[in-house]
Design a protein around this motif. Structure first.
Motif, short mmCIF file in Angstrom:
data_model
loop_
_atom_site.label_atom_id
_atom_site.label_comp_id
_atom_site.label_asym_id
_atom_site.label_seq_id
_atom_site.Cartn_x
_atom_site.Cartn_y
_atom_site.Cartn_z
N ALA A 16 -55.67 95.25 85.87
CA ALA A 16 -56.36 96.48 86.18
C ALA A 16 -56.38 96.55 87.61
O ALA A 16 -56.59 97.67 87.94
CB ALA A 16 -57.78 95.98 85.54
N VAL A 17 -56.21 95.66 88.60
CA VAL A 17 -56.17 96.15 89.93
C VAL A 17 -55.07 97.08 90.25
O VAL A 17 -55.33 97.98 91.01
CB VAL A 17 -56.25 94.80 90.92
N THR A 18 -53.89 96.93 89.44
CA THR A 18 -52.71 97.90 89.88
C THR A 18 -52.75 99.18 88.90
O THR A 18 -52.31 100.08 89.29
CB THR A 18 -51.50 97.34 89.72
N LYS A 19 -53.18 98.92 87.70
CA LYS A 19 -53.32 100.00 86.76
C LYS A 19 -54.67 100.75 86.57
O LYS A 19 -54.41 101.72 85.95
CB LYS A 19 -52.77 99.54 85.55
N GLY A 20 -55.60 100.13 86.93
CA GLY A 20 -56.84 100.89 86.69
C GLY A 20 -58.09 100.66 87.98
O GLY A 20 -57.83 100.91 88.93
N VAL A 21 -58.85 100.11 87.50
CA VAL A 21 -59.92 99.60 88.73
C VAL A 21 -61.07 98.38 88.19
O VAL A 21 -61.24 98.12 86.96
CB VAL A 21 -61.11 101.04 88.94
N VAL A 22 -61.42 97.52 89.20
CA VAL A 22 -61.92 96.23 89.02
C VAL A 22 -63.08 96.47 89.91
O VAL A 22 -63.28 97.13 90.96
CB VAL A 22 -61.28 95.05 88.89
N VAL A 23 -64.29 95.44 89.52
CA VAL A 23 -65.47 95.30 90.38
C VAL A 23 -65.63 94.03 90.66
O VAL A 23 -65.28 93.18 89.57
CB VAL A 23 -66.57 96.04 89.97
N CYS A 24 -65.73 93.48 92.10
CA CYS A 24 -65.62 92.03 92.32
C CYS A 24 -66.95 91.93 93.06
O CYS A 24 -67.29 92.56 94.10
CB CYS A 24 -64.69 91.71 93.07
N ASP A 25 -67.94 90.91 92.72
CA ASP A 25 -68.99 90.54 93.27
C ASP A 25 -68.59 89.60 94.51
O ASP A 25 -68.29 88.71 94.38
CB ASP A 25 -69.91 89.78 92.37
N ARG A 26 -69.05 90.20 95.74
CA ARG A 26 -68.69 89.63 96.89
C ARG A 26 -70.00 89.19 97.85
O ARG A 26 -69.87 88.95 98.98
CB ARG A 26 -67.74 90.26 98.00
N SER A 27 -71.13 89.06 97.11
CA SER A 27 -72.48 88.94 97.45
C SER A 27 -72.28 87.32 98.21
O SER A 27 -73.18 87.14 99.20
CB SER A 27 -73.60 89.12 96.55
N HIS A 28 -71.53 86.49 98.05
CA HIS A 28 -71.49 85.03 98.54
C HIS A 28 -70.86 85.21 99.90
O HIS A 28 -70.87 84.24 100.71
CB HIS A 28 -71.07 84.10 97.63
N TRP A 29 -70.31 86.47 100.25
CA TRP A 29 -69.77 86.60 101.83
C TRP A 29 -71.17 86.90 102.52
O TRP A 29 -72.14 87.08 102.24
CB TRP A 29 -68.90 87.85 101.73
N GLY A 30 -70.92 86.61 103.71
CA GLY A 30 -71.88 86.39 104.73
C GLY A 30 -72.15 87.90 105.31
O GLY A 30 -71.05 88.75 105.74
N ARG A 31 -73.35 88.25 105.81
CA ARG A 31 -73.60 89.60 106.47
C ARG A 31 -74.35 89.42 107.75
O ARG A 31 -75.65 89.09 107.58
CB ARG A 31 -74.17 90.62 105.39
N ALA A 189 -65.15 100.25 85.28
CA ALA A 189 -64.54 98.84 85.90
C ALA A 189 -64.61 97.89 85.39
O ALA A 189 -65.42 97.67 84.46
CB ALA A 189 -65.09 98.77 87.40
N VAL A 190 -63.45 96.97 85.32
CA VAL A 190 -63.21 95.67 84.78
C VAL A 190 -63.96 94.67 85.80
O VAL A 190 -63.57 94.90 86.87
CB VAL A 190 -61.90 95.45 84.32
N GLU A 191 -64.69 93.60 85.28
CA GLU A 191 -64.98 92.51 86.21
C GLU A 191 -63.84 91.60 86.86
O GLU A 191 -63.05 91.06 85.98
CB GLU A 191 -66.23 91.63 85.44
N LEU A 192 -63.87 91.44 88.21
CA LEU A 192 -62.78 90.70 88.62
C LEU A 192 -63.43 89.29 89.03
O LEU A 192 -64.41 89.42 89.78
CB LEU A 192 -62.14 91.33 89.68
N SER A 193 -63.41 88.00 88.58
CA SER A 193 -63.92 87.01 88.90
C SER A 193 -63.44 86.53 90.16
O SER A 193 -62.61 86.90 90.82
CB SER A 193 -63.65 85.89 87.70
#
Length: 326
Positions: A16-31, A189-193
């Protein structure tokens, strides 16, 4: 670093990354929020990219390096009206908070605030991401350069997915996460683990701390030329990087390696029993086995046939990195 065996759901999401759309939770990244009057000058002096030329609403990727230009982290800086928000790798925020704090001197007007726990980050990735960003009210970003950002309803919307695929990154109060996550899924969007993200980042060559970004490598060996300004003047590690560039002194490069069987990160890469490098990451992909590794520049590049433990491999180029100044 090894990505786990991918399942059917991950395969669908990667497709889906190349043919559609995904959503990825990156909340564990630092801000990390960098504030006060000297914030741009400070970041300019502490990392490889040119922050002083940026205006509010702009942003860039940058590398934090040691005084000898060894890599610490690849970060993304978003310049806001009153601060710069730095998105840093998972497990790097505490180290970077302490490291940056060491370089704030008495007269510097700079504040550092770790806002990781009170915020969340989602990345919308794929060819159909424009449609979702439009529905979320941030359509003004479509077509803007990487790092461009706007602030709407407590949310920073920024151009760039963290990978080479088109997309957007959203940073917002953590209390808004369930609602926004569901909204994005409802828009198609499809979930990207995390596991699928890891596979994609290895396939694309996005380097991470403790694997490709360590005390053994500098940004030019990694291939992060797009994050390095060669004409911005003095910064930590600048002399070493300038010398490497001037005298063409890069002795090894990061490459992709298509493998015929699994391989363990840390395995020596050889040609006819001669050591030419080291594997840094490995993943199983929908198309087979794939790794990242540093290979001595004199040994060759794309098309080179190598041995990685008991696995045979072929060297391929990576979309996230390059081995010449863009």
């Amino acid at each position: 670093m090894t990505a786990s065996i991918i399942n059917h759901q991950d395969r669908e999401a990667i497709h889906a990354v190349t043919k559609g759309v995904v959503v990825c939770d990156r909340s564990h990244w630092g801000r990390i929020r960098i504030g006060d009057d000297d914030r741009l000058r400070f970041l300019h002096n502490q990392s490889t990219n040119d922050f002083q030329s940026l205006k509010p609403g702009e942003g860039c990727d940058t590398v934090m390096v040691t005084s000898t230009a060894r890599t610490i982290d690849l970060a993304t800086g978003y310049v806001l009206d009153d601060a710069v928000l730095l998105l840093v790798s998972p497990h790097r925020r505490e180290f970077l908070m302490q490291w940056l704090d060491r370089y704030i001197f008495f007269a510097d007007k700079v504040t550092l605030t770790d806002v990781t726990d009170e915020t969340a980050t989602l990345s919308i990735i794929g060819s159909a991401s424009d449609a979702i960003i439009e529905k979320l009210g941030a359509g003004a970003l479509i077509g803007k350069p990487q790092g461009s950002n706007i602030f709407i309803n407590q949310t920073i919307f920024a151009v760039g997915s963290g990978l080479t695929n088109p997309g957007y990154t959203l940073i917002f109060p953590v209390t808004e996460k369930p609602k926004l996550w569901q909204q994005i899924l409802n828009y198609g969007a499809v979930e990207l683990s995390d596991r699928a993200w890891e596979t994609l980042r290895i396939l694309q060559g996005r380097p991470v701390p403790d694997a490709e970004l360590t005390d053994d490598y500098n940004p030019l060996e990694v291939g992060l030329w797009q994050t390095v300004s060669f004409d911005k003047g003095c910064y930590i590690g600048q002399e070493t990087i300038a010398r490497l560039n001037t005298y063409k002194g890069v002795k090894q490069y990061l490459w992709g390696i298509r493998l015929n069987s699994p391989a363990e990160p840390g395995t020596v890469i050889t040609i006819q029993e001669e050591k030419i490098g080291k594997l840094t990451s490995y993943t199983e992909t929908p198309d087979g086995h794939f790794g990242l590794g540093y290979i001595r520049s004199k040994a060759g590049g794309v098309g080179l046939k190598v041995q990685v433990g008991i696995s045979e491999g072929e060297v391929v180029s990576l979309p996230f990195v390059s081995h010449e100044y863009p």
